[in-house]
Design an enzyme around this catalytic site. Structure first.
Site, short mmCIF file in Angstrom:
data_model
loop_
_atom_site.label_atom_id
_atom_site.label_comp_id
_atom_site.label_asym_id
_atom_site.label_seq_id
_atom_site.Cartn_x
_atom_site.Cartn_y
_atom_site.Cartn_z
N ALA A 156 0.87 -1.18 0.00
CA ALA A 156 0.00 0.00 0.00
C ALA A 156 0.91 1.22 0.00
CB ALA A 156 -0.90 0.00 1.23
N GLN A 213 0.69 4.19 0.88
CA GLN A 213 0.65 5.10 2.02
C GLN A 213 1.28 4.51 3.27
OE1 GLN A 213 -1.80 3.18 1.06
NE2 GLN A 213 -3.20 2.64 2.72
N SER A 214 1.76 3.26 3.20
CA SER A 214 2.28 2.58 4.38
C SER A 214 3.70 3.01 4.72
CB SER A 214 2.26 1.07 4.13
OG SER A 214 3.15 0.40 5.00
N PRO A 215 3.96 3.39 5.97
CA PRO A 215 5.33 3.75 6.35
C PRO A 215 6.27 2.55 6.30
CG PRO A 215 3.97 3.61 8.31
CD PRO A 215 3.04 3.51 7.13
#
EC number: 5.99.1.4
Length: 201
Positions: A10, A12-14
């Site tokens: 994903a 947006q995942s850090p």
């Protein structure tokens, strides 16, 4: 014949951001091909027992921030662990990566994915904003109007949902998730195990 690493993520995942460049380095080192598979993490969470960040207990949220700082310091990777534009809707960015894959191949799509992750976690940019994504596409060497248009067509959405279905079929419940020879590896902190597997080819 080179190994294929299915890369379920994903944008947006850090944690995906922390592992992205290291994954690509490993792939080059061992002659593996990385297949980018951005998917709908919220749908997977809903079906596999995961909780979005806002619904996690405060203790878990606080520890997450500690771990992000530790990992970014350890890796020497610039990161704002509480960025301005987060949480952020990932759908358009994910479909743009899919459109880039169709238009220019996996390597270009992976470069764009890395740029999108840096935009969130290091550059305080909004990856839900079409203008921001268009600029990132330009900087990745893509025909931005064409890929932005493709990202908003049913074909990209259908592939996004297929990626999600494939993630569920592979037992994915978090990100990043790497599949090599049918074996799943969850998390950027499992890249050492991915490397060990590649060494045994």
């Amino acid at each position: 014949m080179s190994k294929v690493i299915q890369y379920f993520f994903a944008p947006q995942s850090p944690w995906t951001y922390l592992g992205h460049d290291r994954l690509l380095t490993l792939a080059r080192q061992y002659g593996a091909q990385v297949e980018p598979r951005p998917f709908d993490l919220a749908r997977v969470f809903g079906l596999t027992g995961g909780l979005p960040l806002a619904k996690r207990p405060p203790e878990r949220q606080a520890y997450r921030l500690q771990e992000l700082r530790r990992w970014s310091d350890f890796l020497g990777l610039r990161m704002n662990v509480e960025p301005k534009f987060f949480p952020v809707a990932p759908e358009l960015a994910s479909r743009l990566i899919i459109a880039a894959r169709d238009a220019a191949g996996a390597d270009t799509a992976l470069a764009l994915a890395g740029a999108i992750m840096r935009a969130v976690w290091a550059e305080e940019k909004n990856i839900a904003d079409p203008a921001t994504l268009s600029q990132l596409a330009v900087e990745s060497g893509l025909d931005a109007p064409a890929v932005m248009q493709a990202a908003q067509q049913p074909k990209a959405e259908e592939q996004y949902q297929r990626n999600t279905d494939d993630a569920l079929a592979a037992g994915v419940f978090g990100v990043p998730w790497y599949v090599v020879d049918g074996q799943g590896f969850w998390g950027q902190d499992r890249l050492d195990f991915v490397e060990r597997h590649l060494q045994q080819r």
